[in-house]
Write a protein that holds these residues in place. Sequence first.
Motif, PDB file in Angstrom:
ATOM      1  N   UNK A  62     -22.596  36.386  58.739  1.00  0.00           N
ATOM      2  CA  UNK A  62     -22.617  37.905  58.939  1.00  0.00           C
ATOM      3  C   UNK A  62     -23.984  38.180  58.349  1.00  0.00           C
ATOM      4  N   UNK A  63     -24.482  37.346  57.455  1.00  0.00           N
ATOM      5  CA  UNK A  63     -25.780  37.811  57.188  1.00  0.00           C
ATOM      6  C   UNK A  63     -27.163  37.606  58.350  1.00  0.00           C
ATOM      7  N   UNK A  64     -26.511  36.627  59.102  1.00  0.00           N
ATOM      8  CA  UNK A  64     -27.647  36.313  60.187  1.00  0.00           C
ATOM      9  C   UNK A  64     -27.559  37.533  61.322  1.00  0.00           C
ATOM     10  N   UNK A  65     -26.275  38.102  61.398  1.00  0.00           N
ATOM     11  CA  UNK A  65     -26.033  39.147  62.182  1.00  0.00           C
ATOM     12  C   UNK A  65     -26.561  40.255  61.683  1.00  0.00           C
ATOM     13  N   UNK A  66     -26.257  40.496  60.500  1.00  0.00           N
ATOM     14  CA  UNK A  66     -26.862  41.744  59.710  1.00  0.00           C
ATOM     15  C   UNK A  66     -28.498  41.760  59.808  1.00  0.00           C
ATOM     16  N   UNK A  67     -29.058  40.559  59.681  1.00  0.00           N
ATOM     17  CA  UNK A  67     -30.441  40.535  59.822  1.00  0.00           C
ATOM     18  C   UNK A  67     -30.819  41.116  61.038  1.00  0.00           C
ATOM     19  N   UNK A  68     -30.241  40.705  62.142  1.00  0.00           N
ATOM     20  CA  UNK A  68     -30.793  41.201  63.546  1.00  0.00           C
ATOM     21  C   UNK A  68     -30.436  42.804  63.380  1.00  0.00           C
ATOM     22  N   UNK A 115     -25.084  41.092  69.950  1.00  0.00           N
ATOM     23  CA  UNK A 115     -24.017  40.893  70.867  1.00  0.00           C
ATOM     24  C   UNK A 115     -23.774  39.616  71.105  1.00  0.00           C
ATOM     25  N   UNK A 116     -24.568  38.698  71.417  1.00  0.00           N
ATOM     26  CA  UNK A 116     -24.487  37.445  71.498  1.00  0.00           C
ATOM     27  C   UNK A 116     -23.984  36.597  70.345  1.00  0.00           C
ATOM     28  N   UNK A 117     -24.589  37.087  69.310  1.00  0.00           N
ATOM     29  CA  UNK A 117     -23.794  36.377  68.144  1.00  0.00           C
ATOM     30  C   UNK A 117     -22.456  36.731  67.646  1.00  0.00           C
ATOM     31  N   UNK A 118     -22.065  37.930  67.921  1.00  0.00           N
ATOM     32  CA  UNK A 118     -20.736  38.450  67.614  1.00  0.00           C
ATOM     33  C   UNK A 118     -19.716  37.569  68.884  1.00  0.00           C
ATOM     34  N   UNK A 119     -20.173  37.377  70.080  1.00  0.00           N
ATOM     35  CA  UNK A 119     -19.164  37.053  70.921  1.00  0.00           C
ATOM     36  C   UNK A 119     -19.140  35.316  70.815  1.00  0.00           C
ATOM     37  N   UNK A 120     -20.057  34.879  69.931  1.00  0.00           N
ATOM     38  CA  UNK A 120     -20.074  33.555  69.812  1.00  0.00           C
ATOM     39  C   UNK A 120     -19.995  32.998  68.192  1.00  0.00           C
ATOM     40  N   UNK A 121     -19.013  34.157  67.511  1.00  0.00           N
ATOM     41  CA  UNK A 121     -19.093  33.735  66.107  1.00  0.00           C
ATOM     42  C   UNK A 121     -17.991  32.823  65.671  1.00  0.00           C
ATOM     43  N   UNK A 122     -17.505  32.379  66.469  1.00  0.00           N
ATOM     44  CA  UNK A 122     -16.502  31.098  66.313  1.00  0.00           C
ATOM     45  C   UNK A 122     -15.336  31.430  65.094  1.00  0.00           C
TER      46      UNK A 122
END
Lengths: 389, 216
Positions: free
Chosen positions: A120-126, A150-157
Motif C-alpha cells: 500500500x505504501x508503494x502504491x501511495x508513493x505513485x 492501476x497496474x499495481x492495484x490489479x496485481x496486488x496479490x
Amino acid sequence: MKLRNIESRQMAQIGIISIALLSAGCTSMRLETARNQYTSGEYDKAIEELTPIPKDNTDRVLFLMERGMVKQMASDYRGSIQDWLDAAKAAEALDLYSLTGDTPSLLINDRVMPFRGAPYERILMRTYTAQSYMALKEWEDAAVEARNIVYMLENRDGFPDDPYSRYLAGLSFEINGDSESATFQYRQISNTVYGAVIQDTGTILPLTSRITCNKTSGRQNELVCLIGLAILQNAGDAEPSHVEIYDGNRILGQSHMFTDIGLLAEATRAKLELRRGAKSLLRIALKEWLIHEMVKKDKEAAAVLSVLLYGLEMEDIRRWETLPRWLHIARIQIPAGLKRFRLVARDNNGQIIDEQLIDSIAIKDDNIRLAICRMQGPGFKERNGKMKF
Amino acid sequence: MKNDNTMLKGEGNMKKLATIAVIVLTSILMSGCAAFRYSVGEKDPGQAGTLTDTYDQKDLLNWGNQMANALSTSQLPVQTAGKPILVALGIENRTMSHIDTRAISDTITSALLNNGKVQLVNADVRDRLLKEQGYQMQNCTAETRVNIGRQLGARYMLTGSLVEITSESGKEVRVSKKRDVYYQLSVNITDLETGLVSVNKQIDRLRRSSSPIIGW
C-alpha cells in the motif's frame, strides 16, 4: 584471573550488542528527528536531516519516501517527484532476494533487511507522485503514474485495495481525455466509499448529507479537492468526519473519506502475519541450534551468544510515517470563476478541528478546478497544511 | 631420522600449498582485473545490445528511422507546390514510464526532413505560439492542435501515441521471473484542411526479459 576473563567477556558482549543496536538505531534516529522537524513545520531542517542518503543504507527507500513527502509539503514538487521515482526504482531492485542483504535477517531480525515498503505504501508513493505532477500541471506525467497505480492495484496479490489511489488514477485519465479508462476506475470503487456513490463520470454523489448546499447562480464548474488528514495533534481522540468546503460563509459541499491508511496498514499486517510468523519460527530454531552447538564447546561463550542473538530479536516496525492517516476527496459544483476556498474539518460531533484557506488550479479547459491540501489539526501552524501552486 | 623425514615431507606440502595459492591468486587477479577496472569504449548506438526490456536508445533510433521510412513511402494526398509543410504536435506518452516522446517525434521529423519529403515548422516557433496561447504541448486537446497547426501555416500535422503493455509471469516455484514489455508506436499525419487522417503507421516491439529472483 577467571573473574577478569568473565568481566572482559561480559564487556565484549555488551560492546557487541551496543554496536549492533547503535548501528540499527543510527538511521532510525535521523528519521525520527526529521519526522519531528516535519511535524513542527521545519521543512528545510527536515530535508537537511534526510540528506545525504547513503546508497547502501538499508532504509534508503524509507528515507526517500519521507523526504519526498517533506519536499511536497514545502512545495518543492520537482524534488518530491525525483525522490519518489528514485524510491520506486530502488524498491523495484529490492524485489530480488539478496543473499547478502536478506540472509542476515534469518539470524538477526527483519530490521536488518532493506526496507522495501508495504504494497500500500508503494502504491501511495505513485499516488503522491501523480499529485506532485498535477500540482505542476504536468497531466501526461500524472497519467503515467496513474497507469502504474492501476497496474499495481490489479496485481496486488490479495493485499487491500485503495479507493483513493483508484480515484486519483481515474481523475488522471479523465484529465487526459481517456474517459473509458477513467470510467473503468471509477466503476471499481462505485460502492466502496462510505456515504457516497461514485458515478461513471467521477461525480461523487452523497447518499446522506447533513449539509444543505445553497443553489449557485450562473454557469456551474467543478472542484476536485484532494485532502490528506493527518493525526490531529491537541485534538484528543477526535477523528475527522468530513471536510466542508466554503465560498466565504456559503457552504458548497463536503468531502468523503476514501481511504483510511491505518486500516490499509492493519490489513497488510494481517496478510503478512503468517509469512512473518513462519520466518520468526525458523529464525528462533536456527538461533537455538547455534546456541546448542556452542554449549558443547564453551558454556560461557554460549551464554554470550544467547544474549547477543536474543538481544537482537526485534520486530520490524518501519513504515512511511509522514503519510496522512485519512484520505478524503470532494468533488463539488462551484460557481464559475471561483478560485479560493475555505476548508473546515469537523469531527463526528460537528466540532471544528482544523480550518484553512486553499487555492485551486485549472485543469485544461478551466471547467474543472483542482485543489490539493493537507489538514493536520490545531497542532500545526496555519501555513503548514497548505501547498502553494 | 623419522622426524627429519616428516619435516621434509611437511616442507614439501607447504611448498605445494604455496604454489597452489599463488596459482589461484594469480588466476583470480587475472580474471578479476576487468571486474575492478573502470573502462569506457565507443559503441554504435544502433548496433549496441540492449540492457533493459523497457525503452532505450535502440528503440528511439529504430522507431524514428522505421517510422520515417514508412511515412516517406506513403504519398500525401494533395501535393502542394513545393514540399508540403508539416508541423509535429507531439506523441502522447501512454506508457508506464516517463519517456521523452518529444525525442521520438524529433527523430522522426529529422529523418523525414533528411529524406527531403517535407518542410518542417521550426519547433521553437511552434512552442512560442503554444506558450502565447497558454498551452503546453502535452496538455493540448485535438482541436487545439489543429488550430495551432493552421496558425503556423502548416498543411499537415504529425501526432501519435506510444502505448505500453507489461505482463509478468505468475506466482510459481521458479528461479527466474519472466516479463514481457510490449510497445506500440502509432503515428498519424492529418491534413489540416480536410481534418482527415492522411497517413497512419504503427510499429510494434516486444521484449521478453528473464531476471533471477536471487542475487548478491
